[in-house]
Every structure is written in structure tokens, then in C-alpha cells.
Design an enzyme around this catalytic site. Sequence first.
Site, PDB file in Angstrom:
ATOM      1  N   PRO A 107     -24.698 -49.125  58.547  1.00 35.90           N
ATOM      2  CA  PRO A 107     -25.947 -48.363  58.658  1.00 35.90           C
ATOM      3  C   PRO A 107     -26.870 -48.739  59.821  1.00 35.90           C
ATOM      4  O   PRO A 107     -27.965 -49.255  59.639  1.00 35.90           O
ATOM      5  CB  PRO A 107     -26.612 -48.617  57.308  1.00 35.90           C
ATOM      6  CG  PRO A 107     -26.133 -49.979  56.924  1.00 35.90           C
ATOM      7  CD  PRO A 107     -24.717 -50.058  57.426  1.00 35.90           C
ATOM      8  N   CYS A 108     -26.430 -48.418  61.021  1.00 37.73           N
ATOM      9  CA  CYS A 108     -27.256 -48.699  62.197  1.00 37.73           C
ATOM     10  C   CYS A 108     -28.501 -47.816  62.234  1.00 37.73           C
ATOM     11  O   CYS A 108     -29.463 -48.132  62.932  1.00 37.73           O
ATOM     12  CB  CYS A 108     -26.447 -48.562  63.476  1.00 37.73           C
ATOM     13  SG  CYS A 108     -25.576 -47.014  63.673  1.00 37.73           S
ATOM     14  N   HIS A 109     -28.513 -46.746  61.445  1.00 43.76           N
ATOM     15  CA  HIS A 109     -29.712 -45.901  61.372  1.00 43.76           C
ATOM     16  C   HIS A 109     -30.879 -46.638  60.739  1.00 43.76           C
ATOM     17  O   HIS A 109     -32.026 -46.229  60.876  1.00 43.76           O
ATOM     18  CB  HIS A 109     -29.408 -44.599  60.608  1.00 43.76           C
ATOM     19  CG  HIS A 109     -28.984 -44.808  59.194  1.00 43.76           C
ATOM     20  ND1 HIS A 109     -27.675 -45.101  58.849  1.00 43.76           N
ATOM     21  CD2 HIS A 109     -29.690 -44.782  58.028  1.00 43.76           C
ATOM     22  CE1 HIS A 109     -27.590 -45.239  57.532  1.00 43.76           C
ATOM     23  NE2 HIS A 109     -28.808 -45.051  57.014  1.00 43.76           N
TER      24      HIS A 109
END
Length: 178
Positions: free
Chosen positions: A142-144
Site C-alpha cells: 500500500p504505497c498509497h
Amino acid sequence: MVEKITHNLIYWTLVKHEAWNMYIAATSKGLCYIGSQGKPFEELAAWVQARFPGCTLEQEDVKLQSFAEELVEYFQGVRKSFSLPFDLRGTPFQLAVWKALSEIPYGQTWSYSDVATHIQKPASVRAVGTAIGANPILITVPCHRVIGKNGALTGYRGGLDMKVQLLNLEQTSSWVNA
């Protein structure tokens, strides 16, 4: 350096759910790519050619059904983590950053400096940003969930609109499923 793989097939399918529309790909070891929202197949083909030279893309909706189902469950707000295997390939530093991203709790955000501190490299904020930008499996790693230290939304391979949608989805789901 591009790591050689022992087989020559990368399996792909198109995941569609409501407004979501993205290509995913996997090796025999696990998920290796999630594309950006609404991007064409050519983005996936170029990515595979650059990172898995000599491999062939083969559409395999059935083999990738479990991966697609987990993504749809995430989009529906009922899945907060992913259980299927990944085939992540990168430098040791990238792998450490991607592991740290996976430790950011659902519905929460960290800054780039938080990630750098988490991997015990507090002076490597820019390198952390570069590693995050190279994350091949959006959403599942989850780089968001990474934002600027001042709370500002920053770059995202899928585009800032997609980042906002994912963060909003997690905020809404956190309330609903709390």
C-alpha cells in the site's frame, strides 16, 4: 540488474469492479504487478518486457481469479489485507521499503520520513521515495498510504486521483467495518 526467472510465462488478467479497471500479472510464484487504474494493456506489456526480458504474457483469468477476487473484496471495503503470495523483485533496499509499506495499518498514513525511520535509514527519505515509486504491486503493497510530512498528497504511479480514491475507500471502510 534484472533477475532471470526459471520459466518464461507471466500470467495476466483484467480486474473490473464498478469504476475500477486494471491489469494484474503473476508468475508461478505469485502476484508481480498491478497496473494503474484505467491504463492500457501496453503499460503491462512494457513493464514485463523491462523487468522480465524474454518472458511471454499469457492471459489466464482462471489462474488469477483468487488475486482478482481479493482486489474486488478490497474495493468493496471488506478486505483490509491480502493473503495470496507475491513475487516481488527488487534491491534489498526496495524490498525493505516495500515490507515497511505492508506494515502501514489499513486506513492510516505514514510520511516518507516515517518509512525511512521504520527501516532504520532516517537519512534516506529521497531513496525511500524512489523505492516507493518502483513498487510494482499497487494496493497490495500500500504505497498509497504514504503522504508528505506536511500531510500533502504526493506522487503515485497510479496518479493522484487513484491515490485519493484508495485513501477515501479505506477511510470509509474503516468507519463501516470498525
